[in-house]
Design a protein around this motif. Sequence first.
Motif, PDB file in Angstrom:
ATOM      1  N   GLY A   1      77.883  33.775  62.428  1.00 53.86           N
ATOM      2  CA  GLY A   1      77.582  34.281  63.853  1.00 53.86           C
ATOM      3  C   GLY A   1      78.837  34.126  64.634  1.00 53.86           C
ATOM      4  O   GLY A   1      79.572  33.332  64.327  1.00 53.86           O
TER       5      GLY A   1
ATOM      6  N   CYS B   1      67.879  40.841  63.288  1.00 54.50           N
ATOM      7  CA  CYS B   1      68.494  40.213  62.274  1.00 54.50           C
ATOM      8  C   CYS B   1      67.676  40.652  61.082  1.00 54.50           C
ATOM      9  O   CYS B   1      66.329  40.696  60.829  1.00 54.50           O
ATOM     10  CB  CYS B   1      68.213  38.731  62.150  1.00 54.50           C
TER      11      CYS B   1
ATOM     12  N   ASN C   1      74.512  28.831  61.849  1.00 56.52           N
ATOM     13  CA  ASN C   1      74.773  30.269  61.359  1.00 56.52           C
ATOM     14  C   ASN C   1      76.084  30.214  61.373  1.00 56.52           C
ATOM     15  O   ASN C   1      76.951  30.920  62.538  1.00 56.52           O
ATOM     16  CB  ASN C   1      73.973  31.271  62.631  1.00 56.52           C
TER      17      ASN C   1
ATOM     18  N   LYS D   1      70.650  29.140  62.054  1.00 57.73           N
ATOM     19  CA  LYS D   1      70.591  29.892  60.997  1.00 57.73           C
ATOM     20  C   LYS D   1      69.136  30.508  60.900  1.00 57.73           C
ATOM     21  O   LYS D   1      68.076  29.910  61.113  1.00 57.73           O
ATOM     22  CB  LYS D   1      70.841  29.370  59.633  1.00 57.73           C
ATOM     23  N   ARG D   2      68.952  32.028  60.609  1.00 62.65           N
ATOM     24  CA  ARG D   2      67.573  32.450  60.669  1.00 62.65           C
ATOM     25  C   ARG D   2      67.351  33.075  59.504  1.00 62.65           C
ATOM     26  O   ARG D   2      67.963  33.597  58.863  1.00 62.65           O
ATOM     27  CB  ARG D   2      67.636  33.646  61.887  1.00 62.65           C
TER      28      ARG D   2
ATOM     29  N   GLY E   1      66.793  30.117  56.591  1.00 65.56           N
ATOM     30  CA  GLY E   1      67.409  31.419  55.847  1.00 65.56           C
ATOM     31  C   GLY E   1      66.326  32.204  55.051  1.00 65.56           C
ATOM     32  O   GLY E   1      64.956  31.834  54.968  1.00 65.56           O
TER      33      GLY E   1
END
Length: 122
Positions: A63, A12, A60, A95-96, A108
């Motif tokens: 995604g 990511c 996410n 969500k990353r 995020g």
Amino acid sequence: MNMVTLYGYPPCSTCKKAEKWLKENGIDYTYIHIVEATPSKDELAELWKQSGLPLKKFFNTSGQVYRNEGIKDKLPNLSEDEQLELLASNGMLLKRPLVTDGQKSTVGFSEKSFTDVWGEVL
């Protein structure tokens, strides 16, 4: 200061930016692979509370899993409990990066949000 934990996914690019920011600002952190060690429903509930964000911000939305499973259409009919259950069931839905120190959490990465939340720990 509490230890900072970053839940990320190695490929990511947003996670890499967050890591770079933390390193450049001298903030030590523990990296947890979000897919191999997905936070539990209870952990996610705690992260959500700490973040002050709407729960939908934890998804996410760009995604593949989110799109392929039509989650956008399912979300409005799910309780918060069911949403947390869904998020805990698959790290790719989250969500990353997810960053926490046990007191506060961010979801995020944006330089502004990191500076606002994590800059004060410097």
